[in-house]
Each structure stands twice: as C-alpha cells, then as structure tokens.
Write a protein that holds these residues in place. Structure first.
Motif, PDB file in Angstrom:
ATOM      1  N   ALA A 202       0.551  -1.419  -0.158  1.00 41.56           N
ATOM      2  CA  ALA A 202       0.127  -0.127   0.338  1.00 41.56           C
ATOM      3  C   ALA A 202       1.043   1.191   0.178  1.00 41.56           C
ATOM      4  CB  ALA A 202      -1.034  -0.024   0.859  1.00 41.56           C
ATOM      5  N   ASN A 203       1.849   0.959   0.541  1.00 44.62           N
ATOM      6  CA  ASN A 203       3.042   2.455   0.432  1.00 44.62           C
ATOM      7  C   ASN A 203       3.314   3.035  -0.640  1.00 44.62           C
ATOM      8  OD1 ASN A 203       1.861   2.802   3.484  1.00 44.62           O
ATOM      9  ND2 ASN A 203       4.330   1.429   3.536  1.00 44.62           N
ATOM     10  N   ASN A 204       3.724   1.553  -1.474  1.00 46.22           N
ATOM     11  CA  ASN A 204       4.335   1.673  -2.950  1.00 46.22           C
ATOM     12  C   ASN A 204       3.376   2.554  -3.781  1.00 46.22           C
ATOM     13  OD1 ASN A 204       5.127   1.529  -5.540  1.00 46.22           O
ATOM     14  ND2 ASN A 204       5.695  -0.832  -5.007  1.00 46.22           N
ATOM     15  N   SER A 205       3.825   4.378  -3.847  1.00 54.82           N
ATOM     16  CA  SER A 205       3.226   4.525  -4.344  1.00 54.82           C
ATOM     17  C   SER A 205       3.066   5.016  -5.995  1.00 54.82           C
ATOM     18  CB  SER A 205       3.458   6.014  -4.189  1.00 54.82           C
ATOM     19  OG  SER A 205       4.599   6.516  -4.340  1.00 54.82           O
ATOM     20  N   THR A 206       4.493   4.257  -6.973  1.00 58.36           N
ATOM     21  CA  THR A 206       4.880   3.845  -8.024  1.00 58.36           C
ATOM     22  C   THR A 206       3.125   3.556  -8.616  1.00 58.36           C
ATOM     23  OG1 THR A 206       6.775   3.157  -6.712  1.00 58.36           O
ATOM     24  CG2 THR A 206       6.990   3.913  -9.356  1.00 58.36           C
ATOM     25  N   LYS A 207       2.674   3.844  -8.801  1.00 61.55           N
ATOM     26  CA  LYS A 207       1.806   2.839 -10.599  1.00 61.55           C
ATOM     27  C   LYS A 207       1.659   3.768 -11.958  1.00 61.55           C
ATOM     28  CE  LYS A 207      -2.039   3.195  -7.002  1.00 61.55           C
ATOM     29  NZ  LYS A 207      -3.946   3.814  -7.289  1.00 61.55           N
ATOM     30  N   ARG A 208       3.336   2.561 -11.646  1.00 59.90           N
ATOM     31  CA  ARG A 208       3.126   2.626 -13.501  1.00 59.90           C
ATOM     32  C   ARG A 208       2.327   1.462 -14.276  1.00 59.90           C
ATOM     33  NH1 ARG A 208       9.423   2.450 -12.078  1.00 59.90           N
ATOM     34  NH2 ARG A 208       8.911   0.141 -11.443  1.00 59.90           N
ATOM     35  N   PRO A 209       1.994   2.052 -15.425  1.00 58.13           N
ATOM     36  CA  PRO A 209       1.240   1.153 -16.012  1.00 58.13           C
ATOM     37  C   PRO A 209       1.241  -0.644 -16.296  1.00 58.13           C
ATOM     38  CG  PRO A 209       1.575   2.923 -17.750  1.00 58.13           C
ATOM     39  CD  PRO A 209       2.285   3.063 -16.594  1.00 58.13           C
ATOM     40  N   LEU A 210       0.049  -0.933 -16.011  1.00 56.74           N
ATOM     41  CA  LEU A 210       0.359  -2.866 -16.480  1.00 56.74           C
ATOM     42  C   LEU A 210       0.452  -3.232 -17.352  1.00 56.74           C
ATOM     43  CD1 LEU A 210      -0.826  -3.413 -12.406  1.00 56.74           C
ATOM     44  CD2 LEU A 210       1.668  -2.933 -13.286  1.00 56.74           C
ATOM     45  N   ILE A 252      -0.477  13.105 -20.456  1.00 58.80           N
ATOM     46  CA  ILE A 252       0.358  13.134 -20.204  1.00 58.80           C
ATOM     47  C   ILE A 252      -0.042  13.243 -18.724  1.00 58.80           C
ATOM     48  CG2 ILE A 252       2.546  13.777 -19.811  1.00 58.80           C
ATOM     49  CD1 ILE A 252       2.337  14.603 -22.199  1.00 58.80           C
ATOM     50  N   HIS A 253      -0.926  14.247 -18.636  1.00 54.42           N
ATOM     51  CA  HIS A 253      -1.205  14.491 -16.754  1.00 54.42           C
ATOM     52  C   HIS A 253      -2.169  13.103 -16.248  1.00 54.42           C
ATOM     53  CE1 HIS A 253      -3.062  16.393 -13.856  1.00 54.42           C
ATOM     54  NE2 HIS A 253      -4.568  16.506 -13.682  1.00 54.42           N
ATOM     55  N   ARG A 254      -2.761  13.131 -17.045  1.00 55.53           N
ATOM     56  CA  ARG A 254      -4.041  11.258 -17.013  1.00 55.53           C
ATOM     57  C   ARG A 254      -2.605  10.199 -16.330  1.00 55.53           C
ATOM     58  NH1 ARG A 254      -8.180   9.942 -15.694  1.00 55.53           N
ATOM     59  NH2 ARG A 254      -8.753   7.332 -15.587  1.00 55.53           N
ATOM     60  N   LEU A 255      -1.621   9.912 -17.459  1.00 57.97           N
ATOM     61  CA  LEU A 255      -0.790   9.022 -16.823  1.00 57.97           C
ATOM     62  C   LEU A 255       0.709   9.386 -16.055  1.00 57.97           C
ATOM     63  CD1 LEU A 255       0.158   8.706 -21.206  1.00 57.97           C
ATOM     64  CD2 LEU A 255      -0.628   6.351 -19.430  1.00 57.97           C
ATOM     65  N   HIS A 256       0.442  10.584 -15.394  1.00 60.64           N
ATOM     66  CA  HIS A 256       1.060  10.848 -14.345  1.00 60.64           C
ATOM     67  C   HIS A 256       0.542  10.542 -13.736  1.00 60.64           C
ATOM     68  CE1 HIS A 256       4.649  13.459 -17.000  1.00 60.64           C
ATOM     69  NE2 HIS A 256       4.440  11.705 -16.802  1.00 60.64           N
ATOM     70  N   GLN A 257      -0.756  10.199 -13.407  1.00 61.36           N
ATOM     71  CA  GLN A 257      -1.088  10.358 -11.817  1.00 61.36           C
ATOM     72  C   GLN A 257      -1.315   9.043 -11.775  1.00 61.36           C
ATOM     73  OE1 GLN A 257      -5.093  12.015 -13.150  1.00 61.36           O
ATOM     74  NE2 GLN A 257      -5.036  13.473 -11.613  1.00 61.36           N
ATOM     75  N   GLY A 258      -0.602   8.197 -12.399  1.00 49.46           N
ATOM     76  CA  GLY A 258      -0.650   6.262 -12.485  1.00 49.46           C
ATOM     77  C   GLY A 258      -1.909   6.166 -12.691  1.00 49.46           C
ATOM     78  N   VAL A 259      -1.791   4.872 -13.736  1.00 55.18           N
ATOM     79  CA  VAL A 259      -2.944   4.127 -14.371  1.00 55.18           C
ATOM     80  C   VAL A 259      -2.363   2.741 -15.361  1.00 55.18           C
ATOM     81  CG1 VAL A 259      -3.942   5.947 -15.306  1.00 55.18           C
ATOM     82  CG2 VAL A 259      -2.235   4.840 -16.854  1.00 55.18           C
ATOM     83  N   GLU A 260      -3.088   2.176 -14.767  1.00 54.93           N
ATOM     84  CA  GLU A 260      -3.627   0.675 -14.803  1.00 54.93           C
ATOM     85  C   GLU A 260      -2.982   0.360 -16.565  1.00 54.93           C
ATOM     86  OE1 GLU A 260      -4.932   1.602 -12.894  1.00 54.93           O
ATOM     87  OE2 GLU A 260      -3.073   0.670 -11.044  1.00 54.93           O
ATOM     88  N   LEU A 261      -4.307   1.014 -16.877  1.00 53.09           N
ATOM     89  CA  LEU A 261      -4.401   0.232 -18.263  1.00 53.09           C
ATOM     90  C   LEU A 261      -3.860   1.171 -19.752  1.00 53.09           C
ATOM     91  CD1 LEU A 261      -4.517  -1.436 -20.927  1.00 53.09           C
ATOM     92  CD2 LEU A 261      -7.919  -1.129 -20.125  1.00 53.09           C
TER      93      LEU A 261
END
Ligand SMILES: Nc1ncnc2c1ncn2[C@@H]1O[C@H](COP(=O)(O)OP(=O)(O)OP(=O)(O)O)[C@@H](O)[C@H]1O
Length: 532
Positions: A202-210, A252-261
């Motif tokens: 949960a502490n891992n805030s990196t949300k790179r696309p999966l 880009i803004h949306r991607l930086h907020q962290g997305v899965e797909l």
C-alpha cells in the motif's frame, strides 16, 4: 410497470401484461424499439432501450424478437455444452487454481465441447473452455461488473480465450465480428491489473502502467476504454486514452496520476513516448486488437517498436480475420502461444444477410438513393462505406439533398470533436444514415445498426467481412448491400466464394465475369496458351 410473462413462441396471444400496460402495444422487433438514453436499462441482446424484463431470465430486453434470441441463445449454449445443464454459480467445470471443489472437464468432454462450439485450438496443454464466468476465479467486483453488463454466459471465444489468458499464456484468436472478443481480452487484463495492485504494498506509490491495448482507430480506442471502465468499476483499475486528435498534455497528466491500462493508437503512443519519459517496465500484458490490420505495412513498424520496448509481455492478439503470414509473425512475438479460432476463419458472420448488386460506377449514387428511399429496402440506422474522404464528403451531402435524409459524416480528416459528435448523434438516433470511410470499418460496436451499405468495395475481402460485421452484433440478424462492378475485379474470386458460402445470390454479371474464376491463368500463361 414493465413486465411480461408467457411463451414467445406461442405468439402475441400468449403474452400477459400487467394491468397498467395492458393497453400498450408490445414491441415486436428490436428495430421498433428506440435507442437507449444514458442511464436507461439496455437490452442484453441489441443494446436498445430495455423496456421489458424477460420473465425467464430477469434480463432487460427491448422486444419479443430479442427475448426469443436470448432464449434461443441460452438453449443453444446449454445444448452446445454437451453436458446436461449449464453449471450454476458454484458448480465449475474448469477450475484455474484448484481451490474450487468442483470438477474439471475430462479430455474427452473438452474435445466434445470444443467440437460442438466450433472451437479450434493449437498449442501445448491448452486449458479447457469455461462454461461460466463464475468459474474463472475472478475478483467478485469484476464478476459483478460482468454480470451487470448483461454478460450472463461467455461466448465461445470468451469460453476458450479467457482461461488461456488468465493462465498467463499468449493468445492469437480469431472469431466472428460481434462475438465478444473485446471482453475476452479485457477480463484477463482487468483481473491481472487489479490483482497486481491489490498485492502491491500500500505504501508503494509508484503506479506505472501494467497493460497496453493497441487498436487501429481512435473510435475503437474510445470504445475499448469505455468497456474497460465499465468492467473495471470499483477495482484499483484506471485507464488512459492515448489517441491523436486530443491534446497530448491531458493524456500525459492522466498517465502521471497513475493508470493500470493504456488504450492507444500506435502513432500517438510512440509520439508520446518519444517526447516524454514513461516507464513501461511493469507492462506485462500487451494486447493488439484487429491484429491483421495492425501487423500490416503502415502499422507494423510502430506496433513492433512499442512491443520491443516492453520486457517480454504476455501478448493477446485478436481479429475476425487472420492470414497465415499474420499467424506466423504473431507466433514469433510470443513463446508458447495458443492459437484459437472459432467457426470458419475469415468468413462473414452468418447472421448478416448479404445482397450483392452489380452497378456501374456512374449509376451507384442513384442506386443508393433508390435504396435509401425505399421502405422495403432501407432499414435505418445504416452505415454507408465509401473509399475516400472526398467521396464521403460529397456523398453525405448528396444523400441529404436527394433523399431529404439527414446523413452524418465521419472520416480521418475530421477533428476529434467532430468525430465524437457524429458518433454521438448517430448512436442517439438523431440521423438515420452515417457515411464513413474505413474508420468505422473495424471493431466498432454500432449497437442498433442492422444495415450496412458498401458503396465502394474496400481493397480486400477481409475488410469487407469487417465492414458488414457492423450490421450484426452477438448473432442478431443484419443486412448488407454491396455495390460491385468491374472496378473491383481483383476481389471477384474471393467475393464469389464469400457470397456462395453465405448462401447469397451471385449477380449474373459477376458470375459470368472472366475475373471470377479462381483458376484463371495469369496473363502470361494465358497468352502462351493462345499462341500455342
Ligand atoms: N458474454 C456476452 N454476453 C452478452 N453480450 C456480450 C457478451 N460479450 C460481449 N457482448 C456484447 O456483444 C457485443 C459485441 O462484442 P464485441 O464488440 O466485443 O465484438 P467483437 O468480437 O470484438 O467484434 P468485432 O470483430 O466487430 O470487433 C458488444 O455489445 C458486447 O457488449
């Protein structure tokens, strides 16, 4: 109160309405029902306004016709299953993780089931098909979303492709237009993304696309993203749409907020990756929809460039039409790939009734106006396909002037705003006709459309198969009219074959044309024989 009971096969007399509705007329066919407004219940068969509830299944349906289709489909799935009954929610025939107490299919049952459903597979130890979504060990929210979307039973491509993809295997699948291929890749993608995030610290805030889904057109990306959002609701699953025509800054803004797909067209994604740092190290699922088009010249280099920037992802590739060369190239992209095909590969959906009309180029416009002005032959809303952007502009104008019908227009030179607006108006039933180039030729789920008019034949019969596929989704009957003449002679042999195999009449001029024979000798050998 909207309610009916009774046996649809017994005709309208057998239908009992609640007292309130007794005076209302029952809607007989899907076409007589209006399109659904946002927030309306939708017919589980055709997507129109779900005015009624099917007494036997509790599904929303729009008309007697769709009720019958629904019941037929259920009956077919039950008998096709080759097992006396469709499994209940906790009664699984395929179990992916061994945790459920239910049985698995034996090898013989699997073979029989595949044979009945027209499922062909190639690959090592291919998992058996599933008979219900509840057998796939999906997160309960995902399962609820699937049910809320009205997907009660998986379609054959979903039955086979979902368990394979959930097992982490790469897939190349071909199945009829309108047979549910989109959900067959989105369900495994969402399942993987949600599981990954839930397991992440949960502490891992990196949300790179999966995961990445690539499609050839902006409209298709929008549609796929919409469906992904619907199926991923309530889960740690966010999406970003990366298509040309929309400002890149917002994407880009949306991607930086962290997305899965990421759902993208290849060109814009490459552009974005070139200009901005984007970590794709966590992308472990790579989906290529309309793969035969995407691995052709024009897109292939871009698709491969994106693919090669990923670390050996699981690859899921889909289309209604797949050639040997695409199969070869796709197979080289993933180890131990499973090849799945449903029914007859590269053939049009049998639910589309085709009519080929021989028309000289100069007469085509008048012929189209005749069709659109004929109560017997025009079945709106309809899509008219043309070969060029200029042709589309001119034709949509000419339709309005000559027939008085409002004809919308969509093609690649229109702005994204105009394209979205044209789609909105068409889907809301504000115009009976839309004139389009190939941008609406593939993948687009034009619910409610039952007629396609191919004004200009495309360059290949595969594209034709995709175009006329817009007239039928999930086996609901549709119509296609194709104008053909000598200008498309290169297509004649294949076109004649497609018409014949679908039981459609072959126009006399086409049948008699010397170009229609597959065994026609090449011009060189022809000359040789004549001279000899
Ligand atoms: N299991 C299901 N039960 C009922 N409806 C479904 C099911 N799966 C998909 N659908 C619906 O069927 C329609 C067609 O699905 P989809 O667009 O995925 O077809 P497709 O095979 O990708 O077609 P195309 O080759 O034209 O792209 C959609 O409206 C979708 O919501």
């Amino acid at each position: 109160m909207e309610f009916w009971t009774g046996d649809p096969t017994a005709g309208a007399d057998a239908i009992q309405l609640s007292v309130d509705d007794a005076a209302d007329e029952i809607v007989q066919t899907s076409r007589q029902q209006r399109l659904a407004f946002p927030g309306d219940p939708k017919c589980v068969i055709c997507g129109r306004y779900g005015e009624y509830i099917c007494d036997q299944t509790d599904d929303d349906i729009c008309s007697l016709e769709c009720k019958q289709t629904l019941l037929d489909r259920i009956a077919k799935a039950q008998s096709s299953a080759a097992i006396k009954k469709v499994p209940g929610k906790d009664e699984c025939f395929y179990v992916s993780d061994g945790r459920s107490e239910s049985m698995s299919l034996t090898a013989d049952q699997t073979e029989l089931l595949r044979k009945k459903l027209g499922i062909h597979v190639k690959g090592n130890s291919v998992p058996p098909p599933v008979l219900s979504f509840s057998c796939c060990n999906l997160h309960s929210k995902l399962l609820n979303n699937v049910e809320s979307a009205g997907f009660d039973l998986p379609t054959p491509v979903q039955m086979q492709a979902i368990p394979v993809a959930l097992n982490g295997r790469s897939v190349l699948a071909s199945a009829d237009t309108g047979s549910g291929k989109t959900a067959s890749f989105l369900i495994p993608v969402i399942s993987h993304c949600a599981a990954f995030r839930l397991a992440q610290n949960a502490n891992n805030s990196t949300k790179r696309p999966l995961a990445i889904v690539l499609t050839p057109t902006r409209e298709l990306c929008i549609q796929v993203e919409d469906q992904a959002k619907l199926l991923g609701k309530g889960l740690p699953f966010k999406t970003a749409l990366v298509v040309g025509g929309d400002p890149m800054a917002g994407q880009i803004h949306r991607l930086h907020q962290g997305v899965e797909l990421i759902v993208a067209t290849p060109g814009r994604l490459i552009d974005l990756l070139a200009k901005h740092d984007m970590e794709l190290d966590d992308v472990t699922m790579f989906v290529v929809d309309e793969v035969d088009c995407m691995l052709q010249r024009g897109f292939r280099d871009q698709v491969m460039q994106i693919f090669l920037s990923l670390a050996q992802p699981q690859v899921l590739m889909y289309s209604a039409t797949i050639s040997d060369s695409v199969e070869k190239l796709a197979s080289s992209m993933a180890k131990d790939i499973v090849l799945i095909s449903i029914g007859q590969p590269n053939k049009p959906s049998m639910a589309v009734k085709q009519v080929a009309i021989w028309v000289d180029t100069k007469q085509k416009k008048q012929k189209l106006f005749d069709v659109l002005s004929s109560k017997q032959h025009f079945d709106p809303p309809a899509v008219v396909y043309v070969g060029s952007r200029i042709g589309a502009d001119l034709l949509s104008n000419a339709i309005s002037v000559s027939t008085g019908l409002k004809a919308l227009l969509i093609h690649g030179e229109k702005s994204m705003k105009e394209r979205r607006e044209a789609m909105r108006q068409f889907l809301m039933g504000e115009a009976p006709v839309i004139v389009s180039t190939g941008v609406l030729g593939r993948g687009i789920d034009l619910l409610g459309v039952r007629q396609v008019i191919v004004f200009d034949m495309p360059n290949s019969i595969k594209e034709y198969v995709h175009m006329i596929g817009r007239a039928s989704r999930m086996g609901v009957e549709g119509k296609a009219i194709a104008f053909i003449n000598e200008e498309s002679k290169a297509l004649f042999p294949e076109f004649v074959e497609v018409l014949k195999s679908s039981g459609a009449a072959v126009p006399r001029e086409l049948a008699n044309s010397r170009y229609s024979s597959k065994s026609l000798p090449s011009s060189k050998s022809w000359k040789k024989r004549k001279l000899g």
